[in-house]
Design a protein around this motif. Structure first.
Motif, PDB file in Angstrom:
ATOM      1  N   GLU A 136       0.822  -1.206   0.000  1.00  0.00           N
ATOM      2  CA  GLU A 136       0.000   0.000   0.000  1.00  0.00           C
ATOM      3  C   GLU A 136       0.858   1.259   0.000  1.00  0.00           C
ATOM      4  OE1 GLU A 136      -3.680   2.130   2.456  1.00  0.00           O
ATOM      5  OE2 GLU A 136      -2.784   0.269   3.206  1.00  0.00           O
ATOM      6  N   LEU A 140       0.627   4.035  -2.937  1.00  0.00           N
ATOM      7  CA  LEU A 140       0.301   5.436  -2.682  1.00  0.00           C
ATOM      8  C   LEU A 140       1.388   6.367  -3.215  1.00  0.00           C
ATOM      9  CD1 LEU A 140      -1.135   5.171   0.952  1.00  0.00           C
ATOM     10  CD2 LEU A 140      -2.409   5.718  -1.130  1.00  0.00           C
ATOM     11  N   ARG A 144       0.350   9.061  -6.001  1.00  0.00           N
ATOM     12  CA  ARG A 144       0.438  10.490  -5.669  1.00  0.00           C
ATOM     13  C   ARG A 144       0.903  11.314  -6.866  1.00  0.00           C
ATOM     14  NH1 ARG A 144       4.269  12.402  -0.788  1.00  0.00           N
ATOM     15  NH2 ARG A 144       5.790  11.396  -2.152  1.00  0.00           N
ATOM     16  N   GLN A 178      -4.671  13.739   1.763  1.00  0.00           N
ATOM     17  CA  GLN A 178      -5.118  12.464   2.328  1.00  0.00           C
ATOM     18  C   GLN A 178      -4.095  11.357   2.058  1.00  0.00           C
ATOM     19  OE1 GLN A 178      -9.015  11.664   0.800  1.00  0.00           O
ATOM     20  NE2 GLN A 178      -9.949  13.472   1.755  1.00  0.00           N
ATOM     21  N   ILE A 179      -3.504  11.379   0.857  1.00  0.00           N
ATOM     22  CA  ILE A 179      -2.480  10.375   0.543  1.00  0.00           C
ATOM     23  C   ILE A 179      -1.268  10.560   1.441  1.00  0.00           C
ATOM     24  CG2 ILE A 179      -0.795   9.688  -1.216  1.00  0.00           C
ATOM     25  CD1 ILE A 179      -2.946  10.002  -3.309  1.00  0.00           C
ATOM     26  N   ASP A 181      -1.171  11.876   4.425  1.00  0.00           N
ATOM     27  CA  ASP A 181      -1.511  11.466   5.791  1.00  0.00           C
ATOM     28  C   ASP A 181      -1.512   9.941   5.910  1.00  0.00           C
ATOM     29  OD1 ASP A 181      -1.759  14.111   6.413  1.00  0.00           O
ATOM     30  OD2 ASP A 181      -3.956  14.153   6.371  1.00  0.00           O
ATOM     31  N   ARG A 182      -2.100   9.272   4.910  1.00  0.00           N
ATOM     32  CA  ARG A 182      -2.150   7.807   4.954  1.00  0.00           C
ATOM     33  C   ARG A 182      -0.742   7.226   4.868  1.00  0.00           C
ATOM     34  NH1 ARG A 182      -3.743   3.381   7.134  1.00  0.00           N
ATOM     35  NH2 ARG A 182      -3.721   1.580   5.731  1.00  0.00           N
ATOM     36  N   MET A 183       0.110   7.800   4.021  1.00  0.00           N
ATOM     37  CA  MET A 183       1.480   7.322   3.905  1.00  0.00           C
ATOM     38  C   MET A 183       2.238   7.492   5.219  1.00  0.00           C
ATOM     39  SD  MET A 183       2.540   8.627   0.073  1.00  0.00           S
ATOM     40  CE  MET A 183       4.218   8.035   0.219  1.00  0.00           C
ATOM     41  N   ARG A 185       0.928   7.413   8.215  1.00  0.00           N
ATOM     42  CA  ARG A 185       0.459   6.381   9.151  1.00  0.00           C
ATOM     43  C   ARG A 185       1.059   5.027   8.820  1.00  0.00           C
ATOM     44  NH1 ARG A 185      -4.485   9.176   8.448  1.00  0.00           N
ATOM     45  NH2 ARG A 185      -5.231   7.601   6.959  1.00  0.00           N
ATOM     46  N   ILE A 186       1.106   4.696   7.530  1.00  0.00           N
ATOM     47  CA  ILE A 186       1.689   3.414   7.129  1.00  0.00           C
ATOM     48  C   ILE A 186       3.161   3.368   7.492  1.00  0.00           C
ATOM     49  CG2 ILE A 186       2.274   1.961   5.148  1.00  0.00           C
ATOM     50  CD1 ILE A 186      -0.284   2.907   3.816  1.00  0.00           C
TER      51      ILE A 186
END
Length: 479
Positions: A136, A140, A144, A178-179, A181-183, A185-186
């Motif tokens: 993931e 991402l 991006r 959003q991408i 932020d998700r990156m 967290r991952i």
């Protein structure tokens, strides 16, 4: 499926420029056949159950920055796509976001490149949480840069808060945020995975067993060989990227020693850099391994080029080709060779220096596996020091520690009733051994092992017996 490959001359020039060479003719580069490259790309598409309606090689002398191809080739491809009712075009190259967007506009169908195809395969094959997170993150990172391809609604603006909030952020900015932020967290989750794997490696180092890692080109037969060596049942199929999630098992070596064998994800040419970065936590097992088995499909027509690709990726991970002391080249799939080709390879292997000599095996039939295990054990012996130790039999705690933390090669009782042992120990445990047992005497330091013939004791074992004053075992002498 389109193979948009540059001419050999252009590829040589690009390779020369990458390596800082003044001219392409002076560089020793292994070029893969375009037909083999296209066949591999078709195999990648088949790995995710895509139906290949048509495949073709489109050689280009110069890549166009807007669409990769010229107008004539674009028109030809558009006609084929319309006639065959093709809904997806796979380009076996790395497209820029602009090239991908323009090709979709000109060809009037969805277009994905080699990176997107490999990411899709990884997304379907990763089953563990760690593997899913790694895929993931890479996806991402890839996505991006491609938000520019999206439809015009991404330029709409959201209103700000209150009366003076201004126009707010565009939809594309919100998606990018959003991408990001998700990156983030991952990445935090993967940092925890990295710490966990580091703890696991530390625990393995505390065990007396060395580590062996399998690396190689995808579909080189690593998992089949892994199953043969360990009697495990990991997934091993004739497909690209059958293994993504790493697996580790104990393997028995010929003279009774054990090692931890780790199966890893296969490499491939032009492997996306974001995948190398995302899977670094997994590939650290390769970096830290005592012995690395570079498994090659020696029956493949592009075996040499595949080996060069693997060597390049290992160099990215910090494992240079000069580390021959811990790299054993394994020529796999010997069962697919003709008798003449087998004889040629056996002669070629025999003429190479002992430290670099490959081992011809077949993971499918088990041929040569005994020779491979012996080569692993000899290479292990060369990387570990051997000590002669004399202990009173009452020191049970020290004797137990030696059996747990070192490899006990021999153990005898001398005429004075003392226990004499020859132990082989990893370099990181030597200081603990010397602090614990003050009469430990070095018999042989870590060095490359001498050659040995099948069925004979290694030269290092004879040296241990001679320098350690240990006689061959006889019944009743063993403690």
């Amino acid at each position: 499926m389109i193979g948009p490959y540059q001419s050999d001359r252009a590829r040589l020039a690009r390779a020369a420029a990458a390596q800082g060479q003044p001219g392409a003719s002076s560089i020793g580069v292994v070029l893969r056949e375009n037909a083999a490259r296209l066949e591999e790309a078709v195999g990648l598409a088949a790995a995710i159950d895509l139906t290949i309606v048509a495949s073709m090689i489109a050689t280009v002398s110069e890549v166009r920055p807007a669409t990769w191809f010229g107008k004539g080739k674009i028109a030809e491809l558009a006609q084929i796509i319309a006639d065959e009712h093709i809904s997806l075009v796979v380009m076996d190259c790395a497209l820029s976001p602009v090239q991908q967007r323009n090709l979709e506009r000109e060809l009037r169908c969805k277009v994905i490149d080699r990176t997107g195809l490999i990411l899709e395969i990884f997304g379907r094959r990763a089953h563990t949480r760690e593997g899913a997170l790694q895929v993931e993150l890479a996806h991402l990172e890839y996505q991006r840069s491609r938000l520019v391809r999206s439809w015009t609604h991404l330029e709409r603006q959201r209103g700000g808060f209150g009366f003076l909030g201004g126009p707010g952020e565009t939809q594309i900015e919100a998606d990018r945020r959003q991408i990001r932020d998700r990156m983030a967290r991952i990445q935090r989750d993967l940092d925890q995975v990295r710490r966990t794997r580091s703890l696991h490696r530390q625990n393995r180092k505390r065990a007396p067993w060395p580590t062996v890692a399998l690396v190689g080109y995808t579909n080189a037969g690593k998992s089949t060989l892994f199953n043969r060596l360990t009697r495990a049942q990991v997934m091993a199929e004739d497909m690209l990227f059958a293994t993504l999630d790493p697996t580790a098992r104990l393997v028995e070596l010929p003279r009774g020693a054990r090692a931890i064998l780790s199966d890893t994800v296969g490499f491939i040419s032009e492997l996306p850099t974001m995948l190398v970065a995302a899977f670094r936590a997994t590939l650290e097992d390769v970096i830290e391994a005592d012995i690395i088995l570079h498994v090659r499909d020696i029956s493949h027509e592009d075996s040499a080029a595949q080996a060069a690709d693997v060597t390049a990726i290992m160099a990215e991970l910090g494992v240079g080709a000069q580390e021959t002391a811990r790299i054993i080249e394994v020529w796999n799939k010997a069962d697919l060779l003709s008798p003449d080709e087998r004889q040629r390879l056996e002669t070629l292997a025999a003429n190479q220096p002992e430290a670099e000599r490959p081992v011809l095996v077949s993971g499918e039939t088990g041929e040569g596996v005994d020779r491979l295990l012996a080569a692993i054990e000899d290479r292990m012996a060369g990387r570990r020091a051997v000590y002669r130790i004399t202990l009173d039999p009452s020191r049970g705690a020290d004797i137990s520690w030696l059996h747990e933390e070192a490899e006990v090669l021999d153990r005898r009782m001398d005429e004075d009733g003392q226990m004499v042992m020859a132990v082989r120990i990893a370099a990181e445990k030597e200081p603990r051994l010397l602090r614990r047992i003050n009469n430990a005497r070095l018999i042989r330091g870590a060095a490359a092992p001498a050659p040995r013939h099948e069925g004979e004791a290694s030269a290092s074992e004879e040296e241990v017996r001679r320098k350690g004053d240990l006689k061959p075992w006889r019944g009743g002498q063993s403690a």
